[in-house]
Design a protein around this motif. Structure first.
Motif, PDB file in Angstrom:
ATOM      1  N   ILE A 391      -4.775  23.212 -33.438  1.00 55.02           N
ATOM      2  CA  ILE A 391      -4.945  22.666 -32.089  1.00 55.02           C
ATOM      3  C   ILE A 391      -3.602  22.108 -31.607  1.00 55.02           C
ATOM      4  N   GLY A 392      -2.872  21.504 -32.546  1.00 59.22           N
ATOM      5  CA  GLY A 392      -1.582  20.929 -32.172  1.00 59.22           C
ATOM      6  C   GLY A 392      -1.657  19.424 -31.996  1.00 59.22           C
ATOM      7  N   PHE A 399       1.804  20.729 -34.099  1.00 56.20           N
ATOM      8  CA  PHE A 399       2.204  20.043 -32.871  1.00 56.20           C
ATOM      9  C   PHE A 399       3.666  20.309 -32.561  1.00 56.20           C
ATOM     10  N   PHE A 400       4.501  20.287 -33.599  1.00 55.70           N
ATOM     11  CA  PHE A 400       5.933  20.332 -33.341  1.00 55.70           C
ATOM     12  C   PHE A 400       6.378  21.725 -32.911  1.00 55.70           C
ATOM     13  N   TRP A 403       5.425  22.054 -29.471  1.00 51.67           N
ATOM     14  CA  TRP A 403       6.350  21.275 -28.637  1.00 51.67           C
ATOM     15  C   TRP A 403       7.550  22.133 -28.220  1.00 51.67           C
ATOM     16  N   TYR A 404       8.163  22.779 -29.224  1.00 47.51           N
ATOM     17  CA  TYR A 404       9.336  23.600 -28.906  1.00 47.51           C
ATOM     18  C   TYR A 404       8.947  24.779 -28.023  1.00 47.51           C
ATOM     19  N   ILE A 406       6.477  25.059 -25.885  1.00 47.12           N
ATOM     20  CA  ILE A 406       6.212  24.654 -24.504  1.00 47.12           C
ATOM     21  C   ILE A 406       7.510  24.231 -23.832  1.00 47.12           C
ATOM     22  N   SER A 407       8.373  23.483 -24.557  1.00 44.71           N
ATOM     23  CA  SER A 407       9.658  23.102 -23.946  1.00 44.71           C
ATOM     24  C   SER A 407      10.428  24.344 -23.551  1.00 44.71           C
ATOM     25  N   ILE A 410       9.021  25.649 -20.398  1.00 41.74           N
ATOM     26  CA  ILE A 410       9.421  24.843 -19.241  1.00 41.74           C
ATOM     27  C   ILE A 410      10.877  25.136 -18.894  1.00 41.74           C
ATOM     28  N   GLU A 411      11.713  25.233 -19.943  1.00 41.60           N
ATOM     29  CA  GLU A 411      13.131  25.471 -19.708  1.00 41.60           C
ATOM     30  C   GLU A 411      13.341  26.818 -19.027  1.00 41.60           C
ATOM     31  N   ILE A 422      -1.297  25.886 -23.438  1.00 41.72           N
ATOM     32  CA  ILE A 422      -2.220  24.750 -23.248  1.00 41.72           C
ATOM     33  C   ILE A 422      -3.667  25.239 -23.343  1.00 41.72           C
ATOM     34  N   SER A 425      -4.619  25.865 -26.833  1.00 40.20           N
ATOM     35  CA  SER A 425      -4.884  24.634 -27.581  1.00 40.20           C
ATOM     36  C   SER A 425      -6.278  24.110 -27.274  1.00 40.20           C
ATOM     37  N   LEU A 426      -6.627  24.160 -25.993  1.00 41.48           N
ATOM     38  CA  LEU A 426      -7.947  23.643 -25.612  1.00 41.48           C
ATOM     39  C   LEU A 426      -9.051  24.506 -26.214  1.00 41.48           C
ATOM     40  N   GLY A 490      12.013  17.798 -37.593  1.00 40.26           N
ATOM     41  CA  GLY A 490      13.283  17.523 -36.927  1.00 40.26           C
ATOM     42  C   GLY A 490      14.452  18.025 -37.752  1.00 40.26           C
ATOM     43  N   VAL A 493      14.596  21.880 -38.043  1.00 37.99           N
ATOM     44  CA  VAL A 493      15.115  22.536 -36.851  1.00 37.99           C
ATOM     45  C   VAL A 493      16.621  22.338 -36.711  1.00 37.99           C
TER      46      VAL A 493
ATOM     47  N   GLN C  79      12.702  11.051 -37.700  1.00 39.75           N
ATOM     48  CA  GLN C  79      13.308  11.736 -36.565  1.00 39.75           C
ATOM     49  C   GLN C  79      12.642  13.114 -36.491  1.00 39.75           C
ATOM     50  N   VAL C  80      11.498  13.157 -35.832  1.00 32.59           N
ATOM     51  CA  VAL C  80      10.708  14.386 -35.924  1.00 32.59           C
ATOM     52  C   VAL C  80      11.205  15.488 -35.012  1.00 32.59           C
ATOM     53  N   LEU C  81      11.795  15.132 -33.896  1.00 30.16           N
ATOM     54  CA  LEU C  81      12.316  16.135 -32.974  1.00 30.16           C
ATOM     55  C   LEU C  81      13.719  15.677 -32.623  1.00 30.16           C
ATOM     56  N   PRO C  82      14.639  16.609 -32.405  1.00 33.58           N
ATOM     57  CA  PRO C  82      15.986  16.164 -32.071  1.00 33.58           C
ATOM     58  C   PRO C  82      15.955  15.305 -30.807  1.00 33.58           C
ATOM     59  N   ILE C 189      -4.703  16.843 -24.221  1.00 38.55           N
ATOM     60  CA  ILE C 189      -3.978  18.100 -24.439  1.00 38.55           C
ATOM     61  C   ILE C 189      -3.671  18.777 -23.109  1.00 38.55           C
ATOM     62  N   LEU C 197       5.896  16.683 -22.009  1.00 38.71           N
ATOM     63  CA  LEU C 197       6.951  17.672 -22.249  1.00 38.71           C
ATOM     64  C   LEU C 197       7.835  17.848 -21.026  1.00 38.71           C
ATOM     65  N   HIS C 201      11.704  17.184 -21.019  1.00 37.81           N
ATOM     66  CA  HIS C 201      12.649  18.232 -20.620  1.00 37.81           C
ATOM     67  C   HIS C 201      13.591  17.727 -19.529  1.00 37.81           C
TER      68      HIS C 201
END
Lengths: 506, 140, 505
Positions: A391-392, A399-400, A403-404, A406-407, A410-411, A422, A425-426, A490, A493, C79-82, C189, C197, C201
């Motif tokens: 699910i995340g 989750f992590f 996170w990347y 989805i980021s 967005i980017e 999303i 996940s739901l 972290g 990555v 430090q889970v995410l940069p 969620i 996010l 960002h």
């Protein structure tokens, strides 16, 4: 001393290969030796891959020449941050699965234990080979070693297993052949099969429609192998009807290794510049990934069998990784690579839990989950954790990577991909909590009658019947891994994955 | 300008490969009999093997065996005189893969035949719908 | 000018590193193995719960003097995410909330023992384990230094309360559980995650800072959209129309409703919203954009509508639930007023309402244990049977309505002052009307419990109260509600410090 560590890449492929032969022979004399021998081989490979990864981290890219022939003439194994990391996780997942398989292998293939372990070892030989080879043709051969043993492993099962296996075989062969065709065209163009060598020659030939054709053939072939959405039809049946221990081996590893192969071919053979700037395939592939995510999730909703539901989740997860990679930015690609390792562990977790439940109930229908929280509390706890990761939910690793991803979406300004993640996940919330509800609210059934009413003030669970101890060990280790990968994501990555990405991404 | 057209039309061997691939795919998709599907798969694989074999060939070249080998340093070797052996060697491996695939496929087909008593896909589908456990279950 | 003043303020503020916040969170989680191991002997098991509760409160309390002296306590976990760490930070705001919830957990644990044993509930080990886990998550939310950490504990709280809400494991619990997940997990969620996010960002950080991180980096339009996502997305705050899970969650055993659905879970929701307003968006930025009115409007609507529904609710716990929905929006309203007194009132209401409402829930539970009655219409004359319980109920009700001599008066007084300061006279009107509505749905219960003709009375003498452990907690919290009127410390000082940190003066 230096002699051993120098040959680490060869050891990773040679040990399971030899072990497979030894197991086959030993099986004739004493079938009880098959399991410990396989575990020993798995342990050696785990150690070797960890060692190799450590070396990559300190020394950078390691190139191993098979038989001492220099490239581009000889075949090389090439280990960098990308496959070094994935190799560690894949060997670990394979090892855990090997440990977990003991009881159910004895139960399900009573007179074929040796064949099962031999196939198991050959299968992982192929996968490890795919991960470390630096040769485009060699990749095909190893792809087929993994696939052929995979078909056989799936076909061992009863009932529809052989039909699903054959369908998988037909589709898989098309995929491999397309890839081989693509490599052939590359050979015609460059006269080389070494990945790095081809990458050096190809830019001189830009723009060429033959390269585009080769690219499309290679990608198409790998898309079939990884079951990207419209080409996924073989996967759910194959994973559902395979014996449980086989599903929990094949499901976490095959698709992930194929996605790695896609990354490797796109980045190392064709180069980032070609795949993302010279040709316009990024958009269409992204939409395929979105379709995979949404389609896989929705089809998972209509399943009544646990393994089939999980198989469709795998289809959706493939979309995550393919989409993340083809976003073509740092966050997206990091997410895709991170998700390869995370998803390998998450899928192992849920498929192993499903295998444990199947062993105890003899059936993987969702209704067989009734009363499971009372009956197999630890297994279900691990399954909850795996579900949460899919699910995340933080701090699990799922989750992590999400996170990347989805980021990255967005980017790149790709709203469709973000929405798809999303939504998926739901949908995963619905999927997993539907299972948990059955396990939590509906009393255990035996012979169609409710075993006991749940309103009973006792302090202990009435009939705890946990998974076999080896499986429980694997389950708990996997659960721990889910959390560790999350908390250390972290570092993974920044220290590993960012080194593995193409330099143009910065 | 090199286009896909010039690359293919000029060389009839590629056309042969494309036709064989089409035949193989057709059999795999359109035929209902599993053995025919397997034959189609084999034609598909063979097409690609032929592709490799044909790209190694050169007009007027001979087998890549150096006639005056064994230490005679005076003899010059012209690569153009010999066909390219590498694709052929590769195909030895590919043929092994293809034979192994065929073997596994036929073994699976046998198991299917023992289980369902037929190799016709539509008949198998009917039987599956007849005895599928997850279709009966209604709970959950 | 404000920023400069603010900077000066922060230069005075000292930050020290300590693992104490982590210990405070873990105190309750670490007793879970002990609870599970001693499942064979209930007395020992409940002892462990009490040990966890007292230990937790003591650790939280030990940090109070430092916080009151203006020190922040920080602890980085991973430090889970940069650029984004799991980090804890104890400031006045968090301390206020952690203090309330960890203190009330002690009382609720006592009450749980009486209630669960009184009703011979099943699976008590599971109940106590998840209760302890929820408290860890609650304090975690209070001490989160950034949105990522807050999200983590928020989700943990959702998941650890699910087995508590569905404790009875019947069909009703199942459908309520679904509603609970649909509203709370679905929104977190579907709304919080993408919003978080997006902010990460755009700004590259998620830390709660005194003036927010969004100002100037995200356009006004996007900010309005994000505000809506957060106000609705933190569905634990039960802003309408995302409130429906709360009445449904009342199927849970009463101690769960009391602590979680009057204090911990719902306050986590409003606390998160308050954190967003102050730490992420920044009061200055929201003021510039004029978004205060938007949030106040949503809160005001919730206040009025929920009070009207509460008037007609017959189930006592359902009535309390709708009352809670309204009171939660008071807090959001107070913070969103962006005026100093308003914010103090809002934050103070986290504590004051907690004491009042938990008393009411305890009483509802005590009535259920003693008589099995759950509906208001069946409580006519119950004051004769349970005079102590109903007296406590009366005091709790006074506090929630906001009348002296109860703590609720102090927070409402500040809220009213805040509306005047902000010049929001419509909101002033709404506060007054809703107080009348509060009185209208609470006081008749008390009145009819004591004053009714013998023919109407459904209960006959002699006095028969609930078991001691069900009776003492509500009396204690009622007493504390009154004490807080005369001596509202340390909550008032914490709220003032918290607001001072934001407005800088």
């Amino acid at each position: 001393m230096g002699g051993m560590t120098e040959h680490l890449p060869a050891i990773i492929v040679a040990v399971p290969l030899l072990a497979a032969l030894i197991v086959t022979v030993v099986w004739w004399f004493n079938d009880r030796l098959c399991f410990p021998l396989s575990v020993a081989a798995g342990l050696v490979v785990c150690g070797a891959s960890a060692n190799l990864f450590q070396k990559v981290l300190t020394q950078g890219v390691i190139e191993y020449r098979l038989g001492g022939w220099p490239p581009p003439v000889g075949i090389v194994f090439r280990v960098d941050h990308l496959n070094g990391l994935i190799l560690v996780v894949v060997t670990l997942v394979a090892f855990l699965n090997l440990v977990a398989s003991r009881r159910s292998a004895e139960k399900e293939f009573r007179d074929k234990v040796g064949a099962f372990y031999a196939l198991f070892l050959l299968f992982i030989t192929g996968l490890f080979g795919i991960l470390i080879t630096g040769d485009a043709f060699n990749l095909f051969v190893l792809l087929e070693i993994a696939s052929l043993t995979g078909y056989a492993l799936i076909g061992i099962g009863s009932g529809r297993a052989s039909l699903s296996g054959l369908n998988y075989l037909l589709m898989g062969t098309i995929g491999a052949s397309l890839y081989l065709f693509g490599v052939g065209i590359l050979y015609v163009l460059t006269g080389s099969l070494n990945m790095v060598d081809i990458a050096g020659i190809l830019p001189n030939l830009w723009p060429s429609s033959a390269i585009v054709l080769a690219f499309l053939l290679c990608m198409g072939g790998l898309f079939v192998k990884m079951a990207l959405f419209p080409l996924h039809a073989w996967l759910p049946n194959a994973y559902t009807h395979a014996p449980s221990v086989v599903s929990s081996l094949v499901a976490p590893l095959t698709t992930k290794v194929m996605i790695y192969a896609m990354m490797r071919v796109a980045l190392t053979v064709f180069t980032f510049d070609f795949a993302f700037n010279q040709i316009a395939v990024r958009g269409p592939i992204l939409w395929l990934a979105i379709l995979a995510i949404v389609g896989g999730s929705l089809m998972a909703l209509s399943q009544r069998r646990l393994k089939k539901m999980l198989a469709y989740i795998v289809v959706a997860e493939v979309g995550y990784m393919v989409g993340g990679f083809w976003l073509g930015n740092k966050a997206g690609m990091s997410g895709a690579v991170l998700h390869i390792i995370n998803d390998a562990v998450m899928t192992l977790c849920v498929f192993l839990a499903a295998a444990a439940i199947t062993i105890r109930t003899g059936d993987d229908r969702l209704s067989s989950l009734r009363g499971m929280f009372k009956r197999m509390p630890l297994t279900m706890a691990v399954m909850v954790l795996g579900g949460l990761s899919l699910i995340g939910v933080p701090p699990t690793c799922g989750f992590f990577s999400k996170w990347y991803l989805i980021s990255g979406g967005i980017e790149a300004g790709h709203l469709g991909f973000v929405m798809a993640l999303i939504i998926s996940s739901l949908v995963n919330v619905v999927l997993f909590f539907r299972c948990f509800e059955i396990g939590y609210f509906e009393p255990f059934m035996r012979g169609g009658e409710p075993h006991s009413a749940p309103v009973e003030p006792g302090y202990g669970a009435p009939t705890v019947q946990e998974a076999p101890v080896e499986m429980l060990f694997a389950l708990l280790t996997t659960a721990l891994l889910l959390l560790l990968l999350g908390l250390f994501s972290g570092q993974i990555v920044t220290r590993v994955i960012h080194q593995a990405l193409p330099a143009v991404l910065g | 300008m090199e286009t896909i057209g010039t690359l293919i039309i000029a060389k009839y061997n590629y056309w042969a490969v494309v036709v064989l691939i089409a035949i193989g795919l057709y059999a795999m998709i359109a035929k209902k009999n599993l053995v025919k599907k397997i034959i189609g798969m084999n034609i598909f694989q063979t097409a690609i093997i032929l592709f490799y074999v044909s790209i190694g060939a050169k007009r007027g070249a001979t087998l890549p065996i150096i006639e005056h080998g064994h230490g005679e340093s005076t003899h010059m070797v012209h690569a153009a005189d010999y066909i390219n052996p590498l694709p052929h060697v590769l195909m030895l491996t590919a043929i092994v893969v293809s034979v192994a695939t065929l073997g596994v496929a036929l073994a699976l087909a046998m198991r299917i035949y023992f289980h369902y008593g037929t190799l016709e896909e539509d008949e198998i589908q009917k039987k599956i719908i007849g005895d599928e456990p997850d279709k009966i279950d209604s709970s959950g | 000018m404000l920023a400069k003043k603010n900077k000066e303020f922060f230069e005075l503020m000292e930050t020290i590193g300590s693992i104490r916040p982590l210990l405070a969170i873990l105190a309750s989680a670490l007793v879970i193995p002990l609870i599970i191991l001693s499942r064979g002997s209930p007395n020992l098991r409940e002892l462990w719960t009490m040990v966890g509760a007292v230990l937790k409160f003591m650790i939280v309390f030990s940090m109070l003097p430092m916080v009151l002296a203006g020190t922040q306590i920080e602890c980085t976990l991973a430090q889970v995410l940069p650029g984004f760490a799991l980090q804890l930070r104890v400031d006045a705001l968090g301390m206020l909330f952690a203090l309330v919830s960890s203190f009330l957990w002690i009382i609720t644990s006592l009450y749980s023992i009486g209630y669960m044993r009184g009703l011979q509930e099943h699976d008590q080990t599971r109940y106590y384990s998840f209760f302890a886990l929820s408290l860890s998550a609650t304090v975690g939310v209070a001490f989160s230094a950034n949105l990522l950490t807050l999200y983590l504990f928020y989700e943990l709280l959702t998941l650890s309360t699910y087995p508590l809400v569905t404790h009875h494991q019947d069909q009703e619990a199942r459908s309520s559980g679904r509603k609970y997940l649909f509203f709370i997990l679905g929104t977190s969620i579907g709304m919080i995650l993408p919003a978080m996010l997006f902010i990460a960002h755009k700004t590259g950080t998620l830390d709660f800072t005194s003036q927010g991180i969004v100002a100037g980096r995200i356009s006004g339009q996007a900010t309005s959209f994000l505000v809506l996502l957060f106000v609705f997305g933190f569905a634990k705050a039960a802003v309408m129309p995302f409130h429906a899970w709360l009445p449904a969650a009342m199927v849970a055993p009463t101690p769960v409703s009391a602590l979680l659905h009057a204090v911990a879970v719902v306050k986590v929701g409003v606390f998160s919203v308050a954190r967003m307003i102050t730490g992420i968006f920044g009061t200055g930025w929201l003021d510039d954009l004029g978004l205060s009115t938007l949030i106040c409007g949503l809160a005001a609507l919730t206040i009025i509508v929920s009070s009207l529904i509460a008037l007609s609710a017959d189930g006592l716990k359902r009535r309390l639930a709708f009352s809670t929905i309204g009171q939660l929006s008071y807090i959001i309203l107070g913070v969103a007023l962006l005026s100093k007194s308003g914010m103090v009132g809002g934050l103070l209401h986290i504590g004051m309402h907690a004491f009042g409402k938990i008393t009411l829930f305890f009483c509802a539970g005590a009535i259920f244990v003693a008589t099995g009655v759950t509906n208001v219409s069946q409580m006519v004359g119950i004051g004769k049977r349970m005079p102590l319980t109903m007296s406590a109920f009366f005091i709790g009700a006074l506090s929630v309505i906001g009348l002296p001599p109860c703590g609720g008066f102090i927070s409402k007084w500040h809220l009213v002052l805040g509306t005047v300061e902000a010049g929001q006279f419509l909101m002033l009107g709404i506060l007054l009307v809703s107080s009348l509505l509060n009185a209208a749905y609470f006081l008749p219960i008390v009145y009819r419990a004591f004053f009714c003709s013998p023919s109407e009375s459904m209960f006959e003498g002699p006095m028969a109260e609930a078991p001691t452990w069900c009776l003492l907690p509500p009396l204690l919290t009622a007493l504390l509600s009154m004490v807080l009127f005369f001596y509202p410390q340390p909550f008032l000082r914490l709220a003032r410090l918290g607001v001072q940190a934001i407005t800088g003066g």
